[in-house]
Design a protein around this motif. Structure first.
Motif, PDB file in Angstrom:
ATOM      1  N   MET A 140       0.846  -1.174   0.000  1.00 50.32           N
ATOM      2  CA  MET A 140       0.000   0.000   0.000  1.00 50.32           C
ATOM      3  C   MET A 140       0.894   1.241   0.000  1.00 50.32           C
ATOM      4  SD  MET A 140      -2.865   0.912   2.802  1.00 50.32           S
ATOM      5  CE  MET A 140      -4.417   1.213   2.081  1.00 50.32           C
ATOM      6  N   THR A 141       0.573   2.204  -0.866  1.00 52.68           N
ATOM      7  CA  THR A 141       1.367   3.430  -0.928  1.00 52.68           C
ATOM      8  C   THR A 141       0.647   4.544  -0.190  1.00 52.68           C
ATOM      9  OG1 THR A 141       0.336   4.110  -2.985  1.00 52.68           O
ATOM     10  CG2 THR A 141       2.345   2.801  -3.156  1.00 52.68           C
ATOM     11  N   ARG A 142       1.427   5.440   0.334  1.00 51.41           N
ATOM     12  CA  ARG A 142       0.861   6.584   1.050  1.00 51.41           C
ATOM     13  C   ARG A 142       0.633   7.736   0.079  1.00 51.41           C
ATOM     14  NH1 ARG A 142       2.755   7.613   6.997  1.00 51.41           N
ATOM     15  NH2 ARG A 142       2.092   5.629   7.818  1.00 51.41           N
ATOM     16  N   ALA A 143      -0.434   8.441   0.291  1.00 51.37           N
ATOM     17  CA  ALA A 143      -0.724   9.613  -0.538  1.00 51.37           C
ATOM     18  C   ALA A 143       0.232  10.741  -0.176  1.00 51.37           C
ATOM     19  CB  ALA A 143      -2.166  10.064  -0.319  1.00 51.37           C
ATOM     20  N   LYS A 144       0.528  11.562  -1.158  1.00 54.44           N
ATOM     21  CA  LYS A 144       1.389  12.720  -0.904  1.00 54.44           C
ATOM     22  C   LYS A 144       0.637  13.715  -0.025  1.00 54.44           C
ATOM     23  CE  LYS A 144       3.801  12.445  -5.284  1.00 54.44           C
ATOM     24  NZ  LYS A 144       4.096  13.118  -6.551  1.00 54.44           N
ATOM     25  N   PRO A 145       1.361  14.417   0.856  1.00 51.04           N
ATOM     26  CA  PRO A 145       0.686  15.414   1.697  1.00 51.04           C
ATOM     27  C   PRO A 145       0.125  16.546   0.830  1.00 51.04           C
ATOM     28  CG  PRO A 145       3.063  15.474   2.029  1.00 51.04           C
ATOM     29  CD  PRO A 145       2.767  14.328   1.118  1.00 51.04           C
ATOM     30  N   MET A 146      -1.016  17.082   1.240  1.00 51.21           N
ATOM     31  CA  MET A 146      -1.649  18.168   0.510  1.00 51.21           C
ATOM     32  C   MET A 146      -0.896  19.468   0.772  1.00 51.21           C
ATOM     33  SD  MET A 146      -4.251  17.021  -1.163  1.00 51.21           S
ATOM     34  CE  MET A 146      -5.227  18.460  -1.465  1.00 51.21           C
ATOM     35  N   PRO A 147      -0.674  20.272  -0.260  1.00 47.56           N
ATOM     36  CA  PRO A 147      -0.015  21.566  -0.042  1.00 47.56           C
ATOM     37  C   PRO A 147      -0.963  22.523   0.682  1.00 47.56           C
ATOM     38  CG  PRO A 147      -0.730  21.371  -2.313  1.00 47.56           C
ATOM     39  CD  PRO A 147      -0.994  20.044  -1.656  1.00 47.56           C
ATOM     40  N   GLU A 148      -0.400  23.499   1.393  1.00 47.17           N
ATOM     41  CA  GLU A 148      -1.235  24.472   2.092  1.00 47.17           C
ATOM     42  C   GLU A 148      -1.850  25.471   1.125  1.00 47.17           C
ATOM     43  OE1 GLU A 148       0.130  26.351   5.609  1.00 47.17           O
ATOM     44  OE2 GLU A 148       1.281  24.605   6.216  1.00 47.17           O
ATOM     45  N   THR A 149      -1.202  25.684  -0.009  1.00 46.86           N
ATOM     46  CA  THR A 149      -1.688  26.634  -0.988  1.00 46.86           C
ATOM     47  C   THR A 149      -2.056  25.905  -2.266  1.00 46.86           C
ATOM     48  OG1 THR A 149      -0.235  28.333  -0.105  1.00 46.86           O
ATOM     49  CG2 THR A 149      -1.112  28.698  -2.302  1.00 46.86           C
ATOM     50  N   VAL A 150      -3.207  26.226  -2.793  1.00 49.65           N
ATOM     51  CA  VAL A 150      -3.652  25.653  -4.050  1.00 49.65           C
ATOM     52  C   VAL A 150      -3.853  26.803  -5.030  1.00 49.65           C
ATOM     53  CG1 VAL A 150      -5.469  24.374  -5.216  1.00 49.65           C
ATOM     54  CG2 VAL A 150      -4.793  23.735  -2.905  1.00 49.65           C
ATOM     55  N   THR A 151      -3.269  26.699  -6.203  1.00 49.51           N
ATOM     56  CA  THR A 151      -3.403  27.723  -7.223  1.00 49.51           C
ATOM     57  C   THR A 151      -4.265  27.186  -8.344  1.00 49.51           C
ATOM     58  OG1 THR A 151      -1.201  28.559  -6.695  1.00 49.51           O
ATOM     59  CG2 THR A 151      -2.155  29.229  -8.799  1.00 49.51           C
ATOM     60  N   VAL A 152      -5.267  27.965  -8.721  1.00 49.64           N
ATOM     61  CA  VAL A 152      -6.163  27.585  -9.803  1.00 49.64           C
ATOM     62  C   VAL A 152      -6.029  28.627 -10.907  1.00 49.64           C
ATOM     63  CG1 VAL A 152      -8.564  27.190 -10.456  1.00 49.64           C
ATOM     64  CG2 VAL A 152      -7.767  26.536  -8.182  1.00 49.64           C
ATOM     65  N   HIS A 153      -5.784  28.170 -12.123  1.00 42.39           N
ATOM     66  CA  HIS A 153      -5.675  29.069 -13.266  1.00 42.39           C
ATOM     67  C   HIS A 153      -6.948  28.953 -14.097  1.00 42.39           C
ATOM     68  CE1 HIS A 153      -1.428  29.999 -12.640  1.00 42.39           C
ATOM     69  NE2 HIS A 153      -1.319  28.739 -12.241  1.00 42.39           N
ATOM     70  N   ILE A 154      -7.631  30.081 -14.280  1.00 42.69           N
ATOM     71  CA  ILE A 154      -8.843  30.110 -15.088  1.00 42.69           C
ATOM     72  C   ILE A 154      -8.654  31.192 -16.142  1.00 42.69           C
ATOM     73  CG2 ILE A 154     -11.335  30.476 -15.115  1.00 42.69           C
ATOM     74  CD1 ILE A 154     -11.291  29.656 -12.128  1.00 42.69           C
ATOM     75  N   PRO A 155      -8.451  30.793 -17.389  1.00 37.01           N
ATOM     76  CA  PRO A 155      -8.286  31.815 -18.423  1.00 37.01           C
ATOM     77  C   PRO A 155      -9.599  32.564 -18.648  1.00 37.01           C
ATOM     78  CG  PRO A 155      -8.254  29.610 -19.381  1.00 37.01           C
ATOM     79  CD  PRO A 155      -8.348  29.444 -17.892  1.00 37.01           C
ATOM     80  N   PHE A 156      -9.515  33.897 -18.715  1.00 32.65           N
ATOM     81  CA  PHE A 156     -10.702  34.715 -18.950  1.00 32.65           C
ATOM     82  C   PHE A 156     -10.291  36.007 -19.630  1.00 32.65           C
ATOM     83  CE2 PHE A 156      -9.088  36.284 -14.974  1.00 32.65           C
ATOM     84  CZ  PHE A 156      -9.328  37.654 -15.018  1.00 32.65           C
ATOM     85  N   ARG A 157     -11.294  36.750 -20.062  1.00 32.80           N
ATOM     86  CA  ARG A 157     -11.052  38.076 -20.619  1.00 32.80           C
ATOM     87  C   ARG A 157     -12.097  39.026 -20.056  1.00 32.80           C
ATOM     88  NH1 ARG A 157     -13.189  37.371 -26.841  1.00 32.80           N
ATOM     89  NH2 ARG A 157     -15.236  36.616 -26.230  1.00 32.80           N
ATOM     90  N   LEU A 158     -11.750  40.322 -19.995  1.00 26.28           N
ATOM     91  CA  LEU A 158     -12.679  41.335 -19.538  1.00 26.28           C
ATOM     92  C   LEU A 158     -13.332  41.982 -20.747  1.00 26.28           C
ATOM     93  CD1 LEU A 158     -10.619  42.991 -16.687  1.00 26.28           C
ATOM     94  CD2 LEU A 158     -12.545  41.448 -16.461  1.00 26.28           C
ATOM     95  N   VAL A 159     -14.653  42.095 -20.705  1.00 33.72           N
ATOM     96  CA  VAL A 159     -15.427  42.664 -21.794  1.00 33.72           C
ATOM     97  C   VAL A 159     -16.262  43.814 -21.231  1.00 33.72           C
ATOM     98  CG1 VAL A 159     -17.198  42.182 -23.529  1.00 33.72           C
ATOM     99  CG2 VAL A 159     -15.564  40.401 -22.906  1.00 33.72           C
ATOM    100  N   LYS A 160     -16.258  44.966 -21.910  1.00 39.63           N
ATOM    101  CA  LYS A 160     -17.084  46.093 -21.466  1.00 39.63           C
ATOM    102  C   LYS A 160     -18.532  45.849 -21.865  1.00 39.63           C
ATOM    103  CE  LYS A 160     -13.694  49.732 -21.259  1.00 39.63           C
ATOM    104  NZ  LYS A 160     -13.360  51.092 -21.639  1.00 39.63           N
ATOM    105  N   ARG A 161     -19.434  46.029 -20.918  1.00 37.53           N
ATOM    106  CA  ARG A 161     -20.862  45.849 -21.152  1.00 37.53           C
ATOM    107  C   ARG A 161     -21.609  46.994 -20.471  1.00 37.53           C
ATOM    108  NH1 ARG A 161     -21.419  41.763 -24.593  1.00 37.53           N
ATOM    109  NH2 ARG A 161     -20.548  39.790 -23.923  1.00 37.53           N
TER     110      ARG A 161
END
Length: 79
Positions: free
Chosen positions: A1-22
């Protein structure tokens, strides 16, 4: 049985987006064209921003208790 890697304290999520004037304001759109403008989405973003700010305040030592944080933010803890 293998052990899971420890979870990092910081999680970074990249969401590509653009700003549109409305109509005089800016709106966030994902690259698939979906609008980022929603009441629930804005409320969630504000809540997350507050949570991260409060976490920084507590970790930096500016405040030592949740009660101090609540007083500073104008909230009251239940008694």
């Amino acid at each position: 049985m293998t052990r899971a890697k420890p979870m990092p304290e910081t999680v970074t999520v990249h969401i590509p987006f653009r700003l549109v004037k409305r109509g005089g304001h800016k709106e966030m759109q994902t690259l698939d064209g979906a609008s980022g403008h929603s009441k629930m989405g804005n409320t969630l973003v504000k809540a997350l921003a507050r949570a991260f700010r409060w976490k920084r305040m507590l970790e930096s030592g500016n405040l030592s208790t949740i009660a101090e944080l609540a007083e500073r933010e104008g909230s009251h803890l239940p008694t």
